[in-house]
Design a protein around this motif. Structure first.
Motif, short mmCIF file in Angstrom:
data_model
loop_
_atom_site.label_atom_id
_atom_site.label_comp_id
_atom_site.label_asym_id
_atom_site.label_seq_id
_atom_site.Cartn_x
_atom_site.Cartn_y
_atom_site.Cartn_z
N TRP A 101 0.75 -1.29 0.02
CA TRP A 101 -0.05 0.15 -0.09
C TRP A 101 0.87 1.55 0.08
N ALA A 102 2.03 1.19 0.58
CA ALA A 102 2.67 2.26 0.99
C ALA A 102 3.43 2.70 -0.64
N LYS A 103 3.89 1.49 -1.29
CA LYS A 103 4.35 1.75 -2.57
C LYS A 103 3.42 2.30 -3.79
N SER A 104 2.10 1.61 -3.58
CA SER A 104 1.00 2.27 -4.16
C SER A 104 0.59 3.65 -4.14
N ASP A 105 0.70 3.93 -2.90
CA ASP A 105 0.33 5.42 -2.61
C ASP A 105 1.47 6.37 -3.22
N ILE A 106 2.83 5.88 -2.97
CA ILE A 106 3.94 6.72 -3.59
C ILE A 106 3.90 6.84 -5.27
N THR A 107 3.70 5.60 -5.62
CA THR A 107 3.47 5.40 -7.20
C THR A 107 2.22 6.39 -7.77
N CYS A 108 1.35 6.22 -7.19
CA CYS A 108 -0.04 6.82 -7.91
C CYS A 108 0.09 8.40 -7.62
N PHE A 109 0.80 9.00 -6.47
CA PHE A 109 0.88 10.22 -6.22
C PHE A 109 1.90 10.94 -6.44
N ILE A 110 3.13 10.55 -6.90
CA ILE A 110 4.12 11.32 -6.78
C ILE A 110 4.18 12.10 -8.12
N PRO A 111 3.76 11.44 -9.16
CA PRO A 111 3.62 12.42 -10.49
C PRO A 111 2.83 13.88 -10.34
#
Length: 180
Positions: free
Chosen positions: A109-119
């Motif tokens: 989940w932490a990876k998903s949050d980072i990947t989805c919102f960093i851009p």
């Protein structure tokens, strides 16, 4: 709070009069209220998968959030997104001045949050990641997404010895590198 006041001053100095914030993992809105109060004229994207979970005295955590933040909701300073990052998908357009990640602290989940919102974070924008306590799954997700290539470290968590014993500051603060 003092760190957010410094960020607010920086936003004002850069002419950012209406900063956009996304908070992932809102719960009942305690941190949301702090952001909205300290970051003047900000707009908050409140992202959580409330799922109708009961929480006394409210029928749901979402209702508790809405009650706690009703003054900002009335001013149209909050957009509520009742979902999780995997369902939302990647935000490709940079519109955020600040991203706060405090959702599910598992690696996936932490990876998903980072990947989805960093851009979605603008150059010069900030990302705050809660529960960055080595070694844990949040740290592993940050390392796996190679955030340190695109963001400079503003504040690393550190051990502190207080009168009541050892404590750990757990907030990682990064700033997106300016484009060249």
């Amino acid at each position: 709070c003092s760190f957010l006041q410094k960020i607010n001053q920086e936003f004002q100095a850069k002419g950012i009069s209406h900063p956009n914030i996304a908070e992932i993992g809102v719960f009942m809105g305690g941190t949301s209220m702090m952001f909205l109060f300290l970051l003047e004229n900000s707009h908050l994207y409140a992202i959580d998968n409330w799922s109708g979970t009961p929480y006394a005295p409210y029928p749901s955590l979402r209702e508790a959030f809405q009650k706690h933040t009703e003054q900002w909701i009335a001013l149209n300073r909050i957009t509520i997104i009742d979902s999780d990052s995997k369902k939302i998908g990647q935000w490709p357009e940079p519109l955020l001045n600040l991203l706060y990640i405090d959702g599910d602290h598992s690696f996936v989940w932490a990876k998903s949050d980072i990947t989805c919102f960093i851009p979605a974070v603008k150059p010069g924008g900030y990302i705050l990641i809660d529960d960055y306590i080595p070694p844990n799954e949040v740290v592993a997700a940050v390392n796996d997404t190679k955030l340190f290539q695109y963001f400079k470290i503003i504040r690393m968590p550190s051990l502190e010895i207080r009168h009541d014993g050892l404590t750990y500051e757990k907030l990682l603060v990064l700033q997106k590198k300016e484009e060249k």
